[in-house]
Enzyme design. Structure first.
Site, PDB file in Angstrom:
ATOM      1  N   ASN A 190       0.814  -1.306  -0.025  1.00 58.52           N
ATOM      2  CA  ASN A 190      -0.137   0.049  -0.147  1.00 58.52           C
ATOM      3  C   ASN A 190       0.794   1.238  -0.111  1.00 58.52           C
ATOM      4  O   ASN A 190       2.047   1.031   0.083  1.00 58.52           O
ATOM      5  CB  ASN A 190      -1.016  -0.049   1.222  1.00 58.52           C
ATOM      6  N   HIS A 195      23.169   1.142  13.084  1.00 57.39           N
ATOM      7  CA  HIS A 195      24.684   1.639  13.654  1.00 57.39           C
ATOM      8  C   HIS A 195      24.845   1.034  15.002  1.00 57.39           C
ATOM      9  O   HIS A 195      23.960   0.647  15.883  1.00 57.39           O
ATOM     10  CB  HIS A 195      24.744   3.170  13.904  1.00 57.39           C
TER      11      HIS A 195
END
Length: 180
Positions: free
Chosen positions: A81, A111
């Site tokens: 969608n 990270h």
């Protein structure tokens, strides 16, 4: 699909990835302004973004965002969608008949938590979504997650751990607090 990844930010691999991100950002920008009924234009841009044509009977409603594209694997009859984001550098696979609600985010990179390493490396792990999964609006799927066949991820859920087949995943739920 590859396993967990650790990439040094100041490296040739990172430079190549960053160049791909810029190219795909330009391509998705073009995709997202096409008239909705321009099927040929959308197909041509998706082929450049994914490095191959969309599989048969895949539906993607723009706007659509991805940072890499080449590691996004969509099976037949996937439905995506509007306003979904696929950060796919470490790989994302959506099995046949997966339904993705609006504003869903798939994130395969991040990270290290250690502050000394945070600016030096990117981490990543692939996301694998089995067949016939339904992911509700605004859900976020984090690196390394596998979602089993027939599972349902409720709207707004943040999925950080693997999901067994035929399971319902909910949360986090906002809490209303009165006063300060």
């Amino acid at each position: 699909m590859s396993g967990d990844r650790l990439m040094r930010i100041h490296s040739a691999e990172f430079k190549a990835m960053a160049e791909r991100v810029l190219r795909v950002t330009e391509l998705t920008s073009r995709l997202n302004i096409l008239p909705f009924d321009d099927e040929a234009g959308k197909a041509a841009l998706f082929e450049q973004i994914l490095g191959k044509p969309l599989p048969p009977r895949v539906t993607v409603y723009p706007p659509f965002y991805t940072d890499h594209g080449l590691r996004l694997d969509l099976a037949e009859r996937v439905f995506i969608n509007q306003n979904c984001t696929f950060l796919d550098y470490a790989g994302i696979r959506l099995g046949a008949r997966v339904m993705v609600g609006p504003k869903v985010t798939f994130i395969t990179s991040g990270h290290p938590v250690d502050p000394e390493e945070r600016r030096l490396y990117l981490t990543g792990a692939p996301i694998d979504v089995a067949e016939n999964v339904w992911i509700g609006a605004g859900a976020t799927i984090l690196p390394g997650v596998s979602i089993g066949r027939d599972a349902v991820i409720a709207a707004g859920a943040v999925v950080a751990d693997d999901v067994p087949s035929a399971s319902l995943v909910t949360g986090p739920k906002a809490t209303v607090r009165r006063g300060w």
